[in-house]
Design a protein around this motif. Structure first.
Motif, PDB file in Angstrom:
ATOM      1  N   GLN A 190       0.829  -1.210   0.000  1.00  0.00           N
ATOM      2  CA  GLN A 190       0.000   0.000   0.000  1.00  0.00           C
ATOM      3  C   GLN A 190       0.857   1.251   0.000  1.00  0.00           C
ATOM      4  OE1 GLN A 190      -2.907  -0.170   3.060  1.00  0.00           O
ATOM      5  NE2 GLN A 190      -3.936  -1.926   2.168  1.00  0.00           N
ATOM      6  N   PRO A 239     -17.252  -8.662   3.965  1.00  0.00           N
ATOM      7  CA  PRO A 239     -16.309  -7.594   4.328  1.00  0.00           C
ATOM      8  C   PRO A 239     -15.261  -8.161   5.291  1.00  0.00           C
ATOM      9  CG  PRO A 239     -18.573  -6.842   4.571  1.00  0.00           C
ATOM     10  CD  PRO A 239     -18.637  -8.302   4.280  1.00  0.00           C
ATOM     11  N   ASN A 240     -13.999  -7.739   5.133  1.00  0.00           N
ATOM     12  CA  ASN A 240     -12.932  -8.280   5.982  1.00  0.00           C
ATOM     13  C   ASN A 240     -13.241  -8.114   7.459  1.00  0.00           C
ATOM     14  OD1 ASN A 240     -11.344  -9.161   3.946  1.00  0.00           O
ATOM     15  ND2 ASN A 240     -10.111  -7.299   3.813  1.00  0.00           N
ATOM     16  N   SER A 241     -13.855  -6.980   7.812  1.00  0.00           N
ATOM     17  CA  SER A 241     -14.099  -6.738   9.232  1.00  0.00           C
ATOM     18  C   SER A 241     -15.101  -7.751   9.780  1.00  0.00           C
ATOM     19  CB  SER A 241     -14.616  -5.316   9.440  1.00  0.00           C
ATOM     20  OG  SER A 241     -15.793  -5.122   8.714  1.00  0.00           O
ATOM     21  N   VAL A 242     -16.046  -8.175   8.939  1.00  0.00           N
ATOM     22  CA  VAL A 242     -17.027  -9.164   9.391  1.00  0.00           C
ATOM     23  C   VAL A 242     -16.346 -10.525   9.577  1.00  0.00           C
ATOM     24  CG1 VAL A 242     -19.160 -10.348   8.803  1.00  0.00           C
ATOM     25  CG2 VAL A 242     -18.906  -7.936   8.295  1.00  0.00           C
ATOM     26  N   SER A 247     -11.425  10.540   6.455  1.00  0.00           N
ATOM     27  CA  SER A 247     -11.919   9.153   6.452  1.00  0.00           C
ATOM     28  C   SER A 247     -11.043   8.304   5.548  1.00  0.00           C
ATOM     29  CB  SER A 247     -13.367   9.121   5.972  1.00  0.00           C
ATOM     30  OG  SER A 247     -13.424   9.603   4.646  1.00  0.00           O
ATOM     31  N   TRP A 248      -9.756   8.617   5.491  1.00  0.00           N
ATOM     32  CA  TRP A 248      -8.825   7.936   4.590  1.00  0.00           C
ATOM     33  C   TRP A 248      -8.743   6.458   4.930  1.00  0.00           C
ATOM     34  CZ3 TRP A 248      -2.931   7.481   4.718  1.00  0.00           C
ATOM     35  CH2 TRP A 248      -2.454   7.161   3.443  1.00  0.00           C
ATOM     36  N   ASN A 249      -8.665   5.610   3.896  1.00  0.00           N
ATOM     37  CA  ASN A 249      -8.552   4.174   4.156  1.00  0.00           C
ATOM     38  C   ASN A 249      -7.147   3.652   3.902  1.00  0.00           C
ATOM     39  OD1 ASN A 249      -8.410   4.214   1.423  1.00  0.00           O
ATOM     40  ND2 ASN A 249     -10.117   2.822   1.058  1.00  0.00           N
ATOM     41  N   GLY A 250      -6.194   4.567   3.747  1.00  0.00           N
ATOM     42  CA  GLY A 250      -4.817   4.124   3.585  1.00  0.00           C
ATOM     43  C   GLY A 250      -4.469   3.726   2.170  1.00  0.00           C
ATOM     44  N   GLN A 255     -19.089   5.382   2.112  1.00  0.00           N
ATOM     45  CA  GLN A 255     -18.453   6.658   2.417  1.00  0.00           C
ATOM     46  C   GLN A 255     -17.235   6.922   1.531  1.00  0.00           C
ATOM     47  OE1 GLN A 255     -16.259   7.138   6.277  1.00  0.00           O
ATOM     48  NE2 GLN A 255     -18.164   8.041   6.892  1.00  0.00           N
ATOM     49  N   ASN A 256     -16.524   5.849   1.201  1.00  0.00           N
ATOM     50  CA  ASN A 256     -15.275   6.055   0.456  1.00  0.00           C
ATOM     51  C   ASN A 256     -15.471   6.123  -1.046  1.00  0.00           C
ATOM     52  OD1 ASN A 256     -13.021   6.354   2.222  1.00  0.00           O
ATOM     53  ND2 ASN A 256     -13.537   4.306   2.977  1.00  0.00           N
ATOM     54  N   LEU A 298     -19.376   2.205   5.685  1.00  0.00           N
ATOM     55  CA  LEU A 298     -18.041   2.714   5.388  1.00  0.00           C
ATOM     56  C   LEU A 298     -17.710   2.595   3.909  1.00  0.00           C
ATOM     57  CD1 LEU A 298     -16.171   1.348   8.468  1.00  0.00           C
ATOM     58  CD2 LEU A 298     -16.586   3.728   7.906  1.00  0.00           C
ATOM     59  N   ASP A 311     -13.219 -11.072  10.330  1.00  0.00           N
ATOM     60  CA  ASP A 311     -12.428 -11.006  11.568  1.00  0.00           C
ATOM     61  C   ASP A 311     -13.331 -11.137  12.791  1.00  0.00           C
ATOM     62  OD1 ASP A 311     -10.295 -10.611   9.991  1.00  0.00           O
ATOM     63  OD2 ASP A 311     -10.016  -8.487  10.448  1.00  0.00           O
ATOM     64  N   THR A 360       0.541   4.000  -3.004  1.00  0.00           N
ATOM     65  CA  THR A 360       0.155   5.386  -2.764  1.00  0.00           C
ATOM     66  C   THR A 360       1.334   6.324  -2.952  1.00  0.00           C
ATOM     67  OG1 THR A 360       0.411   4.853  -0.443  1.00  0.00           O
ATOM     68  CG2 THR A 360      -1.832   5.059  -1.246  1.00  0.00           C
ATOM     69  N   GLY A 396      -9.574  -5.605   9.024  1.00  0.00           N
ATOM     70  CA  GLY A 396     -10.993  -5.294   8.893  1.00  0.00           C
ATOM     71  C   GLY A 396     -11.279  -4.220   7.863  1.00  0.00           C
ATOM     72  N   ASN A 397     -11.836  -3.115   8.330  1.00  0.00           N
ATOM     73  CA  ASN A 397     -12.245  -2.072   7.390  1.00  0.00           C
ATOM     74  C   ASN A 397     -11.102  -1.169   6.954  1.00  0.00           C
ATOM     75  OD1 ASN A 397     -15.010  -2.724   7.333  1.00  0.00           O
ATOM     76  ND2 ASN A 397     -15.238  -1.830   9.362  1.00  0.00           N
ATOM     77  N   ILE A 398      -9.912  -1.355   7.553  1.00  0.00           N
ATOM     78  CA  ILE A 398      -8.747  -0.540   7.232  1.00  0.00           C
ATOM     79  C   ILE A 398      -9.097   0.945   7.274  1.00  0.00           C
ATOM     80  CG2 ILE A 398      -6.796  -0.265   5.681  1.00  0.00           C
ATOM     81  CD1 ILE A 398      -7.169  -2.935   4.684  1.00  0.00           C
ATOM     82  N   ARG A 399      -9.275   1.464   8.482  1.00  0.00           N
ATOM     83  CA  ARG A 399      -9.640   2.872   8.609  1.00  0.00           C
ATOM     84  C   ARG A 399      -8.476   3.638   9.213  1.00  0.00           C
ATOM     85  NH1 ARG A 399     -15.199   2.991  11.723  1.00  0.00           N
ATOM     86  NH2 ARG A 399     -15.265   5.094  10.878  1.00  0.00           N
TER      87      ARG A 399
END
Lengths: 448, 292
Positions: A112, A406-409, B40-43, A447-448, A444, A411, A116, B256-259
């Motif tokens: 990443q 979703p990855n968070s779910v 709200s950046w996700n990286g 949002q992005n 989320l 986990d 970026t 997870g959500n990578i926040r």
């Protein structure tokens, strides 16, 4: 006063120099462990005598590849070398390849940072679950038009496609379910269960004969999570077909699939003690040594199991969710894929490498040496017996494509199952927590 | 140019190399963090959406974060007492020995030289394999506890490993302080008939107050950021039962959500809390230090 000014400017210059040195130093040395430059000094293909091409000065080019396979460094280095020889022989391009293999726990963050920071590698591996995110950020090239697209098995291709477009080359693809000890099953005269009642019966018989039915290794959260992966997958593919779609639309609940806990309860009830103190590797070793007859674990653990006990007789069956046999399926999932960076300076060579990964002639040897499963028509090597067994389910149409949650779910499922095991949450708590987590992830991603 | 100015400049120059590194790798990221905390950046995405105080408002209602904060506070309080008492005890015990000071000092300081990640995995092995071996083969059944799976015993396990890791370091600081206590004071006290217990509390302890300030400051500061021990020992589990704030932040940022933005906001909150506590602590303790 003048002298002071001079001194101050000297100090400023020093600061700047130092900061430059600090930054420069980072770039020069390969920042990642395991990075190696595989420069070809001598191309063996050239010695064949036919150097009609080498009369012209070869063009020079550079390719940066980043992969998350430090354990297969040698195999990929050899393969890259073959590719370089091929390029020199066929296209008269003298290629320098920087093959980097950061350790898997830092891989994502390194990748990443590079993406970026406008220092993207030309080719890189990512998990197929992340394809969507990376595609939205514009980091993937559409490979549908390439030669390789025609070679990949259809059901594997689906796991790496977005809106029907092939976005990456699948590399590691697995069909998996529950591992079982064939010797114990034969000794007890047991058949592979196809329904929940049959599974309960198997457990009872095993227990009566003095065996522990299930091996539990819950110290790492991803291991208990495998149970939800299998049960939700089977349940959703067999009965609640639009559940996942509705979950993404905030229009469904885990309460609809609550019966997945029936089989989870059976596994926990008939499992080994001290599950929270057992890591995944230790679990594999204990399973290989006959501590229990079944183990909810993917075939990727075969390496550890076979090292612990080379004579082990292992099989794979699909985990039953309920008494509907349509829900008893193995999971077909793709983990590691190879993506091509669309703004690569050498996009044509990068695409050639992507195609070469599924080369008619050389690909089989690579996949076999890394003990990857066959994913394309060009792969015609013999696989291990348990892999074959799992693929028999796939061929019989008893496989579902891994659900992308979703990855968070995902986990959260692992965490909650740990808590479920130690008894600090109930089924209802889990359902509420997972519903909330899913909604949060939906919010989320909008949002992005 | 006056002499004073000259001195200042040479001082600045000497500090410059270290300071520039500190500035680039510590101060600059810390301050740019304030900005990221409001996005709200996700990286991953190239654009960073500015959302003002949105993240901080969300933290206010984040149950997991405050549970982690509670757990961390509990951990800090226990560590503050356990580690400092142990370290001071060891320092006094070793200082009072005539022979073998060096050996004991090295022995107790050794764990501090091992990375706590490695220490954590070593102890993980002890808790999950060695103790059960003792239980099953030697009949030491009092060890048969779920050391990772039961939140209560997992907490004890974490405290044991953390103490093992940092006591050596604190001990060295206390030993240095003990060596700085003038011998004539102790001699005078014992001539006046003070018992060794009185000698310690009335003479030695007041004289080493400054090192107590340092040690408590350091433990407060670093224990609030505890990560590696818990990460390698329990992974924050079962579930989130042993999750510290640092692990909570790590999970928010990298899994997870990578926040990234939200995680940075959380670390800002942690920073402010730790900052306030240490300021109060330093104020209180500085007042009670003695100087000869």
């Amino acid at each position: 006063m003048k002298a002071m000014k001079k001194l101050i400017s000297a100090a400023v210059v020093m600061c700047l120099l130092l900061s430059l040195a600090a930054c420069g130093g980072k770039k020069e040395e390969p920042a990642n462990t395991g990075a190696k430059d595989v420069t070809a000094t001598q191309a063996p293909a050239k010695e064949d005598g036919k150097d009609s091409q080498s009369s012209a000065e070869p063009k020079e080019a550079e390719l940066n590849i980043m992969m998350s396979f430090p354990q297969y460094m040698d195999q990929w280095e050899t393969y890259v070398q073959q590719f370089k020889d091929k390029m020199l022989a066929e296209e008269n391009i003298k290629l320098t390849v920087n093959l980097e293999m950061p350790s898997s726990d830092q891989y994502e963050s390194v990748l990443q940072a590079r993406l970026t920071g406008d220092d993207a590698p030309d080719l890189y591996t990512i998990h197929s679950n992340n394809l969507k995110t990376y595609n939205e950020a514009g980091y993937l090239t559409d490979l549908s038009g390439e030669v390789l697209a025609g070679k990949i098995f259809e059901n594997v291709k689906n796991t790496v496609s977005i809106d029907g477009k092939l976005m990456a080359v699948p590399i590691e693809s697995t069909a998996w379910g529950v591992l079982y000890n064939k010797d114990i099953f034969t000794e007890c005269g047991l058949q592979v269960p196809n329904t929940l009642d049959e599974l309960k019966n198997v457990c009872k018989v095993l227990k009566d004969k003095g065996y522990t039915p299930f091996l539990l290794a819950y110290q790492e959260q991803w291991v208990p999570q495998l149970m939800t992966a299998l049960t939700i997958g089977g349940k959703v593919s067999g009965e609640a077909k639009d559940w996942l779609e509705r979950m993404y639309a905030d229009n469904a609940s885990y309460a609809e699939i609550i019966d997945i806990f029936d089989v989870i309860d059976v596994i926990m009830q008939y499992g080994t003690d001290r599950a929270m103190e057992e890591g995944s590797e230790a679990g594999s070793a204990d399973f290989a040594n006959g501590k229990a007859a079944m183990y909810v674990q993917g075939t990727w653990a075969s390496n550890t199991i076979m090292t612990a006990n080379p004579d082990f007789n292992m099989g794979v069956f699909a985990l039953p969710v309920n008494n509907n046999q349509a829900c008893t399926m193995v999971n077909l999932s793709t983990s590691t894929t190879l993506a091509v960076y669309p703004n690569s300076k050498n996009l044509d060579i990068a695409l050639k490498f992507a195609n070469y990964v599924l080369d008619d002639k050389d690909s089989s040897a690579l996949f076999q040496s890394c003990s990857f499963n066959p994913i394309a028509t060009v792969h015609n090597y013999e696989t291990s017996s348990w892999v074959k067994e799992a693929y028999e389910y796939v061929e019989a149409g008893r496989a579902y494509q891994d659900l992308v949650l979703p990855n968070s779910v995902t986990d959260e499922q692992g965490k909650l199952l740990q808590e479920y095991y130690v008894g600090s949450v109930t089924r209802e708590d889990i359902i509420k927590a997972l519903d909330d987590k899913f909604k949060e992830a939906n919010r989320l991603s909008k949002q992005n | 140019m006056t002499k004073k100015k000259r001195e200042n400049i040479s001082l600045l120059l000497f500090v410059a190399p270290a300071f520039s590194l500190y500035f680039i790798f510590k101060l600059y990221p810390a301050f740019s963090g304030i900005y990221y905390a409001m996005t709200s950046w996700n990286g991953l995405s190239r654009t960073k959406q500015f959302i003002g105080l949105g993240n901080f408002i969300e933290i206010y209602g984040d149950k997991h974060f405050w549970n982690a904060m509670l757990f961390t506070s509990k951990y800090v309080i226990v560590m503050l007492i356990a580690a400092n008492v142990l370290a001071l005890g060891l320092a006094v015990a070793i200082e009072s020995r005539r022979k073998g000071k060096g050996i004991f000092r090295t022995l107790f300081c050794m764990p501090n030289m091992i990375s706590m990640i490695i220490g954590g995995y070593m102890w993980n092995f002890i808790f999950t394999k060695v103790l059960y071996y003792l239980t099953d083969h030697w009949g030491m059944t009092f060890l048969d506890k779920s050391w990772i799976g039961n939140p209560r015993y997992a907490f004890i396990a974490i405290i044991i490993v953390s103490c093992w890791g940092i006591v050596g370091y604190l001990m060295i600081i206390y030993m240095a302080a003990l060596q700085g206590v003038p011998a004539y004071l102790m001699e005078a006290a014992s001539l006046d008939g003070a018992s060794s217990w009185q000698n310690f509390w009335k003479v030695i302890f007041p004289m080493i107050r400054h090192s107590l300030t340092i040690c408590i400051f350091w433990t407060l500061n670093s224990m609030f950021q505890v990560f590696d021990v818990i990460y390698s020992l329990t992974g924050g589990g079962p579930g989130r039962a042993t999750q510290s704030v640092a692990i909570n932040i790590y999970e928010e940022a990298f899994t997870g959500n990578i926040r990234y933005g939200y995680a940075t906001a959380k670390s800002m909150v942690l920073f402010v809390i730790v900052f306030l506590i240490t300021v109060v602590q330093l104020r209180l303790m500085k007042r009670r230090e003695l100087e000869l």
